[in-house]
Motif scaffolding. Structure first.
Motif, PDB file in Angstrom:
ATOM      1  N   PHE A 148      -7.022  -7.147  13.699  1.00  0.00           N
ATOM      2  CA  PHE A 148      -7.668  -4.525  13.038  1.00  0.00           C
ATOM      3  C   PHE A 148      -7.048  -4.431  11.696  1.00  0.00           C
ATOM      4  O   PHE A 148      -7.628  -3.655  11.199  1.00  0.00           O
ATOM      5  CB  PHE A 148      -8.698  -4.141  13.785  1.00  0.00           C
ATOM      6  N   LEU A 149      -5.919  -5.010  12.901  1.00  0.00           N
ATOM      7  CA  LEU A 149      -4.902  -4.188  11.832  1.00  0.00           C
ATOM      8  C   LEU A 149      -3.901  -4.593  11.722  1.00  0.00           C
ATOM      9  O   LEU A 149      -3.526  -4.817   9.706  1.00  0.00           O
ATOM     10  CB  LEU A 149      -4.207  -1.992  12.483  1.00  0.00           C
ATOM     11  N   ILE A 150      -3.255  -5.258  11.877  1.00  0.00           N
ATOM     12  CA  ILE A 150      -1.349  -5.761  11.129  1.00  0.00           C
ATOM     13  C   ILE A 150      -1.886  -7.215  10.322  1.00  0.00           C
ATOM     14  O   ILE A 150      -1.628  -7.175   9.748  1.00  0.00           O
ATOM     15  CB  ILE A 150      -1.245  -6.468  12.743  1.00  0.00           C
ATOM     16  N   GLN A 151      -3.087  -7.874  10.858  1.00  0.00           N
ATOM     17  CA  GLN A 151      -3.739  -8.769   9.767  1.00  0.00           C
ATOM     18  C   GLN A 151      -3.963  -8.907   8.400  1.00  0.00           C
ATOM     19  O   GLN A 151      -3.603  -8.811   7.390  1.00  0.00           O
ATOM     20  CB  GLN A 151      -4.074  -9.716  10.874  1.00  0.00           C
ATOM     21  N   PRO A 152      -4.785  -8.071   8.799  1.00  0.00           N
ATOM     22  CA  PRO A 152      -6.288  -7.849   7.562  1.00  0.00           C
ATOM     23  C   PRO A 152      -5.790  -6.627   6.267  1.00  0.00           C
ATOM     24  O   PRO A 152      -6.025  -6.685   5.624  1.00  0.00           O
ATOM     25  CB  PRO A 152      -7.006  -6.897   8.206  1.00  0.00           C
ATOM     26  N   ILE A 153      -5.216  -5.588   7.555  1.00  0.00           N
ATOM     27  CA  ILE A 153      -4.174  -4.287   6.410  1.00  0.00           C
ATOM     28  C   ILE A 153      -2.630  -4.977   6.192  1.00  0.00           C
ATOM     29  O   ILE A 153      -2.721  -4.376   4.709  1.00  0.00           O
ATOM     30  CB  ILE A 153      -4.755  -2.973   7.592  1.00  0.00           C
ATOM     31  N   LEU A 154      -1.881  -5.071   6.931  1.00  0.00           N
ATOM     32  CA  LEU A 154      -0.627  -5.418   6.813  1.00  0.00           C
ATOM     33  C   LEU A 154       0.025  -6.927   5.775  1.00  0.00           C
ATOM     34  O   LEU A 154       0.842  -7.122   5.544  1.00  0.00           O
ATOM     35  CB  LEU A 154       0.097  -4.962   7.492  1.00  0.00           C
ATOM     36  N   GLY A 155      -1.480  -7.533   6.344  1.00  0.00           N
ATOM     37  CA  GLY A 155      -1.329  -9.264   5.683  1.00  0.00           C
ATOM     38  C   GLY A 155      -0.334  -9.658   6.166  1.00  0.00           C
ATOM     39  O   GLY A 155       0.655 -10.627   6.522  1.00  0.00           O
ATOM     40  N   ILE A 156       0.100  -9.684   7.997  1.00  0.00           N
ATOM     41  CA  ILE A 156       1.076 -10.320   9.029  1.00  0.00           C
ATOM     42  C   ILE A 156      -0.185 -11.464   9.742  1.00  0.00           C
ATOM     43  O   ILE A 156      -0.627 -10.910  10.668  1.00  0.00           O
ATOM     44  CB  ILE A 156       1.777  -9.472   9.661  1.00  0.00           C
TER      45      ILE A 156
ATOM     46  N   LEU B 167       0.999  -1.253  -0.407  1.00  0.00           N
ATOM     47  CA  LEU B 167       0.651   0.151  -0.208  1.00  0.00           C
ATOM     48  C   LEU B 167       1.057   1.079   0.260  1.00  0.00           C
ATOM     49  O   LEU B 167       1.874   1.235   0.157  1.00  0.00           O
ATOM     50  CB  LEU B 167      -1.027   0.485   1.450  1.00  0.00           C
ATOM     51  N   THR B 168      -0.039   2.712  -0.194  1.00  0.00           N
ATOM     52  CA  THR B 168       0.700   3.549  -0.740  1.00  0.00           C
ATOM     53  C   THR B 168       0.709   4.348   1.457  1.00  0.00           C
ATOM     54  O   THR B 168      -0.345   4.132   1.922  1.00  0.00           O
ATOM     55  CB  THR B 168       0.358   4.642  -1.545  1.00  0.00           C
ATOM     56  N   THR B 169       0.846   5.387   1.522  1.00  0.00           N
ATOM     57  CA  THR B 169       1.251   5.806   3.254  1.00  0.00           C
ATOM     58  C   THR B 169      -0.620   6.421   2.485  1.00  0.00           C
ATOM     59  O   THR B 169      -1.236   5.884   3.609  1.00  0.00           O
ATOM     60  CB  THR B 169       2.172   6.589   3.342  1.00  0.00           C
TER      61      THR B 169
ATOM     62  N   GLU C 285      -8.848   4.119   8.455  1.00  0.00           N
ATOM     63  CA  GLU C 285     -10.385   5.328   9.371  1.00  0.00           C
ATOM     64  C   GLU C 285     -11.733   4.518   8.854  1.00  0.00           C
ATOM     65  O   GLU C 285     -12.592   4.960   9.035  1.00  0.00           O
ATOM     66  CB  GLU C 285      -9.715   6.230   7.882  1.00  0.00           C
ATOM     67  N   GLN C 286     -11.663   3.067   8.252  1.00  0.00           N
ATOM     68  CA  GLN C 286     -12.483   2.064   7.933  1.00  0.00           C
ATOM     69  C   GLN C 286     -13.193   2.440   9.488  1.00  0.00           C
ATOM     70  O   GLN C 286     -13.977   1.462   9.854  1.00  0.00           O
ATOM     71  CB  GLN C 286     -12.892   0.872   7.191  1.00  0.00           C
ATOM     72  N   ASP C 287     -11.792   1.561  10.382  1.00  0.00           N
ATOM     73  CA  ASP C 287     -11.725   1.058  11.592  1.00  0.00           C
ATOM     74  C   ASP C 287     -11.476   1.612  12.567  1.00  0.00           C
ATOM     75  O   ASP C 287     -12.349   1.976  14.180  1.00  0.00           O
ATOM     76  CB  ASP C 287     -11.612  -0.293  11.765  1.00  0.00           C
ATOM     77  N   PHE C 288     -11.165   2.661  12.704  1.00  0.00           N
ATOM     78  CA  PHE C 288     -10.087   3.695  14.145  1.00  0.00           C
ATOM     79  C   PHE C 288     -10.361   5.148  13.442  1.00  0.00           C
ATOM     80  O   PHE C 288     -10.765   5.655  11.850  1.00  0.00           O
ATOM     81  CB  PHE C 288      -8.649   3.805  13.937  1.00  0.00           C
ATOM     82  N   ASP C 289     -10.797   6.078  14.231  1.00  0.00           N
ATOM     83  CA  ASP C 289     -10.113   7.267  14.071  1.00  0.00           C
ATOM     84  C   ASP C 289      -9.146   7.761  13.730  1.00  0.00           C
ATOM     85  O   ASP C 289      -8.162   7.738  15.341  1.00  0.00           O
ATOM     86  CB  ASP C 289     -11.582   8.429  15.598  1.00  0.00           C
ATOM     87  N   LEU C 290      -8.588   8.218  13.056  1.00  0.00           N
ATOM     88  CA  LEU C 290      -7.327   9.182  13.004  1.00  0.00           C
ATOM     89  C   LEU C 290      -7.058  10.834  13.411  1.00  0.00           C
ATOM     90  O   LEU C 290      -8.066  11.247  11.584  1.00  0.00           O
ATOM     91  CB  LEU C 290      -7.064   8.526  11.333  1.00  0.00           C
ATOM     92  N   SER C 291      -6.151  10.439  13.744  1.00  0.00           N
ATOM     93  CA  SER C 291      -6.235  12.448  14.291  1.00  0.00           C
ATOM     94  C   SER C 291      -4.886  13.038  13.854  1.00  0.00           C
ATOM     95  O   SER C 291      -3.809  11.730  14.935  1.00  0.00           O
ATOM     96  CB  SER C 291      -6.908  12.839  14.978  1.00  0.00           C
ATOM     97  N   ALA C 292      -3.903  13.125  13.084  1.00  0.00           N
ATOM     98  CA  ALA C 292      -2.112  13.503  13.410  1.00  0.00           C
ATOM     99  C   ALA C 292      -2.099  14.185  14.593  1.00  0.00           C
ATOM    100  O   ALA C 292      -3.241  15.632  14.938  1.00  0.00           O
ATOM    101  CB  ALA C 292      -2.094  15.029  12.190  1.00  0.00           C
ATOM    102  N   GLN C 293      -1.262  14.042  15.195  1.00  0.00           N
ATOM    103  CA  GLN C 293      -1.047  14.817  16.627  1.00  0.00           C
ATOM    104  C   GLN C 293       0.619  15.496  16.164  1.00  0.00           C
ATOM    105  O   GLN C 293       1.442  15.743  15.696  1.00  0.00           O
ATOM    106  CB  GLN C 293      -0.545  14.019  17.522  1.00  0.00           C
ATOM    107  N   PRO C 294       0.689  16.596  16.575  1.00  0.00           N
ATOM    108  CA  PRO C 294       2.217  17.582  17.104  1.00  0.00           C
ATOM    109  C   PRO C 294       3.326  16.802  17.365  1.00  0.00           C
ATOM    110  O   PRO C 294       4.660  17.675  17.771  1.00  0.00           O
ATOM    111  CB  PRO C 294       2.010  19.266  17.387  1.00  0.00           C
TER     112      PRO C 294
END
Length: 409
Positions: free
Chosen positions: A326-334, A258-260, A268-277
């Protein structure tokens, strides 16, 4: 059935403990152990990592290494660096690191109670590592690395330990990592009996760290059913409310094609994502920090995901399970974090730099910061006879090798 018993510890004289003490055998590589042991002929590393006394490149699991461990242990005894107590005792063991202190009891724990589930586990073992500990125990006829146990706090136990700690410790040594180790020897048989009665009345003890050591001890006990000394294993148990668990964070090597941008959109399908300083140190369960391309993000499960998690068993509700499922296996394939080389783990003691440096240097693509698993979660998973995902807990401070060992005969 008893949980713990007194034993005749093999230990250094108080004035020599600083020469013998060593970190746990499994927190360093062979190369690191060689460096640590330089100029320290009496370091217990010569027993726990005996390959350091063989030519460079020697196989740590070769018969020569275990024979060297036995030889080195015998040498320490002959030189008066280790001596066995004449009668069975219990030992109060206190660890102090900075402003944190925890006080537990060193004893031998029952293999039968381990088999029957009163000493509970939460982790699978790896055959190679378990075989190594079996061979080490058999070669030395001793257990030299204590299993780290926890138990639910009991006032009567805490009061008794506090009374014994009112006197100066028989052994006190400040290790190179800044952890202070103190040991009080309980020889009075009435005091030993009172403590054993209170510990043996506990519902259970829980393995926090040392699953391979406990499993190996059980195998040795099975192979030596007529050997009383082999029916227990060396352990130190601490009350759950004193133990400190740090986060066990994740590092990932790539984005699974995947691209970044695509990766963040999928998140963002399963998580609220917010950039932090600033770097994200998760403030509670269910909150995560993501570091990628020199940017930090805060992740939190969306309501639909939180509802799914609430219906799960204690192991399935852990943050490590949430990330894996919900992240490492389904999105990153590990699929298997135990064996996949695309994932690595870093203990919370390494701080923010332990996450950012591998990513900034290009060795890893992203880092995930977690909130520490709690002792109550660990016990809930164990009580449910479930298993935690790999690398769910990182305990600090750690017990030392060399201060207390258990001879089987």
């Amino acid at each position: 059935m008893h949980l713990i018993s007194p034993f005749r510890a093999l230990r250094p004289p108080p004035t020599r403990a600083s020469e013998v003490i060593a970190p746990p055998y499994d927190v360093m590589s062979t190369a690191e152990a060689r460096v640590m042991a330089q100029g320290k002929p009496h370091s217990f590393l010569h027993v726990s990592r005996p390959e350091i006394d063989l030519p460079e490149g020697s196989d740590p699991s070769a018969s020569a290494a275990y024979a060297k461990a036995r030889e080195n242990l015998q040498t320490l005894r002959e030189q008066g660096l280790l001596a066995r107590d004449p009668r069975p005792c219990l030992y109060v063991y206190r660890l102090t690191q900075g402003d944190h202190s925890q006080t537990g009891l060193a004893a031998v724990a029952s293999v039968a109670a381990y088999r029957d589930g009163r000493i509970k586990k939460h982790e699978l073992t790896r055959p190679a590592k378990e075989n190594d500990r079996v061979r080490h125990i058999e070669a030395l006829d001793a257990q030299t690395g204590p299993v780290f146990l926890i138990h639910r706090g009991a006032d009567s136990i805490s009061q008794q330990l506090a009374q014994h700690c009112a006197e100066p410790a028989q052994i006190e040594v400040l290790a190179e990592d800044g952890v202070n180790h103190q040991i009080w020897v309980i020889q009075d048989q009435a005091a030993v009996g009172a403590l054993c009665a209170d510990y043996n009345a506990l519902d259970a003890l829980y393995i926090a760290d040392g699953h391979h050591r406990a499993a190996a001890a059980a195998r040795v006990a099975e192979a030596r059913p007529d050997d009383p000394g082999a029916q227990d294993f060396l352990a130190v148990t601490f009350p759950d409310d004193q133990t400190r668990i740090l986060a066990y964070n994740r590092l990932i090597r790539d984005l699974n094609g995947l691209t970044t941008g695509a990766f963040l959109k999928r998140l963002e399908q399963d998580f609220d994502l917010s950039a932090q300083p600033a770097p994200v140190t998760p403030e509670g369960p269910g909150i995560f920090g993501l570091y990628i391309e020199q940017h930090w993000y805060r992740l939190a499960p969306k309501p639909h995901l939180s509802e799914r998690l609430a219906a799960r068993d204690p192991a399935g509700r852990l943050d490590t399970s949430l990330l894996q499922d919900f992240l490492i296996q389904p999105i990153l394939g590990i699929d298997n974090p135990r064996t996949d080389e695309r994932i690595d783990f870093v203990g919370g003691s390494r701080g923010i730099a332990g996450l950012t440096e591998p990513v900034d240097q290009g060795r890893m693509r992203l880092a995930l910061a977690l909130h520490p698993t709690s002792a109550s979660d660990l016990m809930a998973v164990s009580d449910a006879n479930a298993l935690m995902p790999p690398k769910s807990t990182w305990f600090e401070p750690k017990l030392a090798d060399g201060l207390l060992s258990h001879l089987l005969s």
